[in-house]
Design a protein around this motif. Sequence first.
Motif, PDB file in Angstrom:
ATOM      1  N   UNK A 254       0.848  -1.194   0.000  1.00 30.73           N
ATOM      2  CA  UNK A 254       0.000   0.000   0.000  1.00 30.73           C
ATOM      3  C   UNK A 254       0.884   1.245   0.000  1.00 30.73           C
ATOM      4  N   UNK A 255       1.847   1.285  -0.918  1.00 31.71           N
ATOM      5  CA  UNK A 255       2.837   2.362  -0.949  1.00 31.71           C
ATOM      6  C   UNK A 255       2.469   3.487  -1.913  1.00 31.71           C
ATOM      7  N   UNK A 256       1.217   3.528  -2.373  1.00 32.95           N
ATOM      8  CA  UNK A 256       0.787   4.614  -3.232  1.00 32.95           C
ATOM      9  C   UNK A 256       1.620   4.707  -4.492  1.00 32.95           C
ATOM     10  N   UNK A 257       2.090   5.922  -4.795  1.00 38.57           N
ATOM     11  CA  UNK A 257       2.834   6.160  -6.030  1.00 38.57           C
ATOM     12  C   UNK A 257       4.182   5.451  -6.063  1.00 38.57           C
ATOM     13  N   UNK A 258       4.641   4.954  -4.916  1.00 31.12           N
ATOM     14  CA  UNK A 258       5.923   4.247  -4.839  1.00 31.12           C
ATOM     15  C   UNK A 258       5.742   2.723  -4.914  1.00 31.12           C
ATOM     16  N   UNK A 259       4.560   2.249  -5.277  1.00 32.68           N
ATOM     17  CA  UNK A 259       4.265   0.813  -5.242  1.00 32.68           C
ATOM     18  C   UNK A 259       4.776   0.038  -6.444  1.00 32.68           C
ATOM     19  N   UNK A 260       5.070   0.715  -7.557  1.00 31.51           N
ATOM     20  CA  UNK A 260       5.341   0.021  -8.810  1.00 31.51           C
ATOM     21  C   UNK A 260       6.478  -0.977  -8.742  1.00 31.51           C
ATOM     22  N   UNK A 261       7.615  -0.563  -8.194  1.00 29.67           N
ATOM     23  CA  UNK A 261       8.787  -1.447  -8.127  1.00 29.67           C
ATOM     24  C   UNK A 261       8.491  -2.686  -7.302  1.00 29.67           C
ATOM     25  N   UNK A 262       7.854  -2.504  -6.158  1.00 28.05           N
ATOM     26  CA  UNK A 262       7.566  -3.638  -5.284  1.00 28.05           C
ATOM     27  C   UNK A 262       6.493  -4.546  -5.889  1.00 28.05           C
ATOM     28  N   UNK A 263       5.551  -3.955  -6.618  1.00 26.08           N
ATOM     29  CA  UNK A 263       4.511  -4.768  -7.257  1.00 26.08           C
ATOM     30  C   UNK A 263       5.114  -5.738  -8.263  1.00 26.08           C
ATOM     31  N   UNK A 264       6.154  -5.305  -8.952  1.00 28.32           N
ATOM     32  CA  UNK A 264       6.816  -6.191  -9.912  1.00 28.32           C
ATOM     33  C   UNK A 264       7.430  -7.396  -9.215  1.00 28.32           C
ATOM     34  N   UNK A 265       7.936  -7.201  -7.991  1.00 25.75           N
ATOM     35  CA  UNK A 265       8.470  -8.331  -7.228  1.00 25.75           C
ATOM     36  C   UNK A 265       7.380  -9.337  -6.887  1.00 25.75           C
ATOM     37  N   UNK A 266       6.141  -8.870  -6.829  1.00 24.54           N
ATOM     38  CA  UNK A 266       5.016  -9.737  -6.490  1.00 24.54           C
ATOM     39  C   UNK A 266       4.269 -10.221  -7.726  1.00 24.54           C
ATOM     40  N   UNK A 267       4.902 -10.106  -8.900  1.00 20.60           N
ATOM     41  CA  UNK A 267       4.343 -10.685 -10.117  1.00 20.60           C
ATOM     42  C   UNK A 267       3.536  -9.759 -10.987  1.00 20.60           C
ATOM     43  N   UNK A 268       3.389  -8.483 -10.593  1.00 22.34           N
ATOM     44  CA  UNK A 268       2.588  -7.540 -11.372  1.00 22.34           C
ATOM     45  C   UNK A 268       3.549  -6.796 -12.301  1.00 22.34           C
ATOM     46  N   UNK A 269       3.955  -7.457 -13.351  1.00 20.64           N
ATOM     47  CA  UNK A 269       5.049  -6.963 -14.187  1.00 20.64           C
ATOM     48  C   UNK A 269       4.583  -6.106 -15.362  1.00 20.64           C
ATOM     49  N   UNK A 270       3.298  -6.098 -15.660  1.00 26.57           N
ATOM     50  CA  UNK A 270       2.812  -5.295 -16.785  1.00 26.57           C
ATOM     51  C   UNK A 270       2.206  -3.967 -16.327  1.00 26.57           C
TER      52      UNK A 270
END
Length: 421
Positions: A254-270
């Motif tokens: 739940x990192x708001x605008x800073x979530x993108x990098x961490x989301x990729x680690x969790x499989x949300x790569x697109x």
Amino acid sequence: MKVKPMVHVVIAGAGIVGVSSAIWLQRAGHEVTLVDRMDGALRTSYGNAGVLAAGAILPVPVPGLAQKLPKMVFSRDEPLFLQWRYLPRLLPFLAKYLSFARADHVAHCARSLSYLLADSHAQHQSLAEGTGAERFISDEDFCFGYATAASYRADESGRALRWAHGYEIEELDGADYAVRDPLYSGQFAKVVCYKNSGRISDPGAYLAALLAHFQAEGGTMLAAKIEDIELQHGAYKALITDQGRVTGDHIVLAMGAWSGKMAKKLGIKRLALESERGYHIELHNPSAMPKAPMMVAAGKFVVTPMEGRIRCAGVVEFASTEAAAQDGPVQFIKRQIATLFPDLTYDHMSDWMGRRPATTDSLPLIGPARAIANGHMAFGHQHIGLTAGPKTGRLIADMVSNQPSNTDLSAFDPARYQASS
């Protein structure tokens, strides 16, 4: 005898979405650790407009926006700003973002977001009950002021869509509204008031009160910079921070605008996630106070009465999350204020900039990170983070607790951005 917590949930991000998730998870019997840089006024939840915008069900990209963009970007009198050196990185996101400026997607957003937002006032009351934060919540209209009859007519499709989804609307001539609130005398031809909305009188203090309650109830708050997510055997193991590793059974991102990098680690790569920055100016100890939050249609900014000050918040600026605040948006809001309140006096003025997390389809990610067994997403709310925070937190708590839901949440499913196997 104290009941043993069901699981230990680590939440990355302590804005309104993260704190709401923490409180609802705590109430469900889980052990919860919140991790955030805790940089005070820099957090987006501190500086928003303070409006519970239950009717904010329309996305920014609507049909015809692409044709208007060139004029908007190059005009000093439009509420859209762009840091040009950032344009090469922004272009892929912008192309996809504008591809959703279609009538069918606007209707899809309206249906989906009406579920998330319609009961926002009640959701905030439920979240704040017994926390000491209740005093910041009030039940007020969210009004839209139109300087001309033409600008009022241009917004007809949005009103019709909100009406179709059950929102109660009161329409007034500008002169009639000025009787209700003399501060706007002579400013508007028409005013449209959306009922069943609400206001938070001091978003920063409200969030602080919720966080204090979470800690008083046994929750753990760690002030740390999140650097990475450690996975083990396809599951979340720990957050890597500048204060060490934070282990747990589940992770909520739940990192708001800073979530993108961490989301990729969790499989949300697109996922293409951008920082859609907003600004506010506050007028401290003003000579008069508005009666209710007002969206000034001409400038696309919101005027909200706060405790001891008026907050004027809005504009859209696309730039890096790390870029410094720019003077252009601040000067734009100052010009709007001078036109709107020519006779208003105040002790002093202050300004602020924050970063909203923008997704290409204008819908947040709320749900499981399906690439791992113990991760959840709760970010991407753009302009509606404060409004949707408590309900998002409740949904996340139900998901972690394996509580069944009869609601179709597919519009928010992070899987729509998951890389295909």
